[in-house]
Design a protein around this motif. Sequence first.
Motif, PDB file in Angstrom:
ATOM      1  N   VAL A   1       0.835  -1.200   0.000  1.00 51.62           N
ATOM      2  CA  VAL A   1       0.000   0.000   0.000  1.00 51.62           C
ATOM      3  C   VAL A   1       0.867   1.246   0.000  1.00 51.62           C
ATOM      4  O   VAL A   1       0.591   2.219  -0.692  1.00 51.62           O
ATOM      5  CB  VAL A   1      -0.954  -0.011   1.216  1.00 51.62           C
ATOM      6  N   GLU A   2       1.937   1.215   0.755  1.00 54.23           N
ATOM      7  CA  GLU A   2       2.830   2.375   0.824  1.00 54.23           C
ATOM      8  C   GLU A   2       3.466   2.678  -0.530  1.00 54.23           C
ATOM      9  O   GLU A   2       3.819   3.818  -0.815  1.00 54.23           O
ATOM     10  CB  GLU A   2       3.928   2.127   1.858  1.00 54.23           C
TER      11      GLU A   2
ATOM     12  N   LEU B   1      -3.787   4.674  -5.412  1.00 53.92           N
ATOM     13  CA  LEU B   1      -4.534   4.350  -4.209  1.00 53.92           C
ATOM     14  C   LEU B   1      -6.002   4.739  -4.358  1.00 53.92           C
ATOM     15  O   LEU B   1      -6.898   3.994  -3.945  1.00 53.92           O
ATOM     16  CB  LEU B   1      -3.914   5.071  -3.006  1.00 53.92           C
TER      17      LEU B   1
ATOM     18  N   ARG C   1      -9.043   2.090  -4.202  1.00 49.65           N
ATOM     19  CA  ARG C   1     -10.168   2.202  -3.262  1.00 49.65           C
ATOM     20  C   ARG C   1     -11.505   2.080  -3.999  1.00 49.65           C
ATOM     21  O   ARG C   1     -12.424   1.381  -3.550  1.00 49.65           O
ATOM     22  CB  ARG C   1     -10.109   3.557  -2.558  1.00 49.65           C
TER      23      ARG C   1
ATOM     24  N   LEU D   1       0.612  -4.800  -4.772  1.00 50.74           N
ATOM     25  CA  LEU D   1      -0.101  -5.310  -3.608  1.00 50.74           C
ATOM     26  C   LEU D   1       0.069  -6.811  -3.445  1.00 50.74           C
ATOM     27  O   LEU D   1      -0.432  -7.399  -2.474  1.00 50.74           O
ATOM     28  CB  LEU D   1      -1.594  -4.976  -3.724  1.00 50.74           C
TER      29      LEU D   1
ATOM     30  N   ILE E   1      -5.922  -3.662   0.651  1.00 47.89           N
ATOM     31  CA  ILE E   1      -5.755  -2.275   1.102  1.00 47.89           C
ATOM     32  C   ILE E   1      -6.384  -2.041   2.464  1.00 47.89           C
ATOM     33  O   ILE E   1      -6.227  -0.967   3.051  1.00 47.89           O
ATOM     34  CB  ILE E   1      -6.332  -1.268   0.084  1.00 47.89           C
TER      35      ILE E   1
ATOM     36  N   LEU F   1      -7.916   1.257   4.646  1.00 44.80           N
ATOM     37  CA  LEU F   1      -7.581   2.429   3.840  1.00 44.80           C
ATOM     38  C   LEU F   1      -8.601   2.633   2.741  1.00 44.80           C
ATOM     39  O   LEU F   1      -8.778   3.740   2.286  1.00 44.80           O
ATOM     40  CB  LEU F   1      -6.183   2.262   3.226  1.00 44.80           C
TER      41      LEU F   1
END
Length: 869
Positions: free
Chosen positions: A809-810, A817, A821, A854, A866, A869
């Motif tokens: 995720v970072e 991101l 989502r 991921l 994720i 988040l």
Amino acid sequence: MNVLVGRSADLDYLTAFLAERGGTLLLTGEPGVGKTALLDAAEATETGVIRVPVAEYEAEVAFAGLNRALLPLLDEIETLGEAHERALRVALGLGAGPMPEPLLLASAVTLLLRRGSHLLIVDDLQWIDRASAQVFSFVARRLGGSRAAVLAAFRTGGSGFFDRSGLREYEVRPLDEQTSAGLLAERFPALDPRARDRVLATAQGNPLALLELPQALGDDLPSVLPLGERLQRLYADRIAALPAETRAVLLTAALEGAAAAGSPRLLDALEPAERDDLVRVDGGAGRVVFRHPLIRSAVVTGSTAAERRRAHQALAAAFPGDVERRAWHLGEAATGPDEQVAALLEEAAQSQLRRGDYQAMLATLTRAADLSPHAAERARRLAEAAYVGAEYMGEARSAAQLLAEARRAAGEADASLHYAAAAALVMLDSGTPVDVAHAFVLRALRTGEGPREGAQWMVALLAFFGGRAEMWAPLHDVRQPDLRLAMDLFGDPVRTGVAALPRFEAGLAAAQHDTNLDAVLNLVACGWFTDRIGVLRGRLLEAVHDGGPARLRLVTLMNLSVDDFHRGAWAEQAELVAEGLSVSAAPGTRFFRFYFWYHEALLHAVHGRSAECRARAEHMLDWAAPIGVGLAATMARHALVLEAYSRNDFDEAYRHAARISPPGTFAPYVPIALWVAFDLVYAALRTGRRHDAEAHVRAMREADVAALSPRLAILSAACEALVSDDDTLFARTLAMPTVERWPFDAARIRLAYGERLRRSREAVEARHQLEIAHAAFRRLGAGPWADRAEAELRAAGQATRTPAGARGVESLTPQELQIARMAAGGMTNKEIAERLFLSPRTVGGHLYQVFPKLGITKRAALRDAIGDL
């Protein structure tokens, strides 16, 4: 909303649609049923309306509909961004440049309509030209969430180019019998009951027929008063009743597309037609507007061949300085072969070719061939038309037909060089072996007539596809500068590339301002193995955005894909590959799919999708073998080299690399050997073949590979470091000026350096190099290499600091991101694209990059990957 007889329900539906706006509504129905009246009612009550009258005779005029739609918005075009404004101006004929890319053009129109909350009304959508239809099809699906809307009428039974699938449609049905009778009674109260019954029976509720048929009735009722084509005869009868001069002016206007009527005398001649409500005359602009397209059609079909010839001759005389219009009208006026007109048409075709209007050029040159009195000239023009169709447009099917006609015209004469070059492309697309096409063009070069440049380029291209040195031999004495440069840098850069670099650098400087995209693309190909594609990247991106014929578009996508892979821009590369596969799926371009299979396989390999990579590479090998496409086989093996690395199977990686070019040599005319040199040396060392590794490094040094490009200089230095015991060579390599421009290469070199340092028990410096490599691999999404770097870090004494999922995720960019989502929340790519003002293909490209970062392979795993988040 205006009151229309029998249309209260239709008006209510239309009012509800207009109240909500932000979408598209298609009114469908038979000719004359009242669709135009409903559009008129909407136009009368709404603001921000743009009405687009569509004429059947403009269906073959590119962007005619778009031109009519956007001319009222010229001032607003200037408020768009530079790329959008340029695209619109070129499409509208207000600026110079290659034809814009459909997606960019459609996005510009969408933005323009959304900003102004405009209502775009299009009548007779089935007659819209192909180019405009493509734009409007896109726009019609992109107005949700705005106050902009499209309201269009589409004739039942019409085909056209507009894509109606999935759009909201409303059928405008004929009037019922009671309403029809009331309309007749209101408009024609003195109509004889017998005639009224006949009209009602014939009209079957069609409002246009109800209003028009009674006007043609005399004392005696005809036996049949049909609709459809026979209704057009009603217009023909009314036109025939006009004075001869009026009919002549109407015919001229019809043939020139509602063109200027000309002098006041000609405008006066139209008074009878205007009085009969057949046309409207704009005296200020001197333009004739037909009240209904059927009237325009009736004017032409009701004229005699002699009348049409005279009108075309008059129009040709009216445009003495416009070569293309004059040539077209003279071509239409011709009654038989005429070399003078054919030559003028050929001149017009060359003008169209220079500005990149290949479709128009093809049609014009074909007409020139039709009018050629001599078989040799006819064959030559047909062959050149076929060459344009195959080379620039990727239309192998139409090219094949033109070639057959050219061959029949030429008889037993030797094939022209245009014929041979076009035929070679058609052969490739039909699965003919490369060496057969190669031999065919070579034979034409020995015996055929015509410009040699195109045929020589074709021989070089076929030799590149074949990947065998003997196929290049016939070109050893070529002196054509551009082709010679391509042969030196694209054919066998290991042996001839360094000496050619000064010529290449001079060409790059000139290409920044060259308007000939074909020439620019030829030069860009020289940058493949010198890693200078980026110098002309701006020109390539312009070409992608501006669109153009399939073949040139494919070449542009190929070049950008090569550059993106080496630069580590893999998300963009995935998007380009998807587009390339889509474009090359059409007949005429299918041979070139292997370029994009190759890049697809590369991306599978670096992202750790081993099964997918092997399947794609094996498919390439199976496809290439029977038709002798050695280049495709080499590309497949390059992908398999990386795939084997992703599984730490260095023996297999070595064997695949050695098949591309044996260790200690660089096979002639196999330039991809340069791209696997580092892999070959590294794999040889990891499998105990040190002698082979050292031999290959000597070969790199002797060929002066480092001089070809900054990237190859870095890789050459890294290979020297690999076979040396001096660890400082790694440090020097990583200190070279451009090393960070090639992130995947740099990270692999750091990984190799870190491995060396760890084995030398220099743990602190090893961890430093491995941490940088690990972070780079994570950013790229190169999961297998990131795993190797992490394993080396653990072996060097550094514990894993964060869970794998968190690291993934970072590593996502903010946009990645956001898209992840939305996708995790169940939104489709299309829905995400509409929300973020992207294309669905761009969203897919980002997700293609997100999954390996991921550590997942399915969309369903996004939510878990994720987390909150």
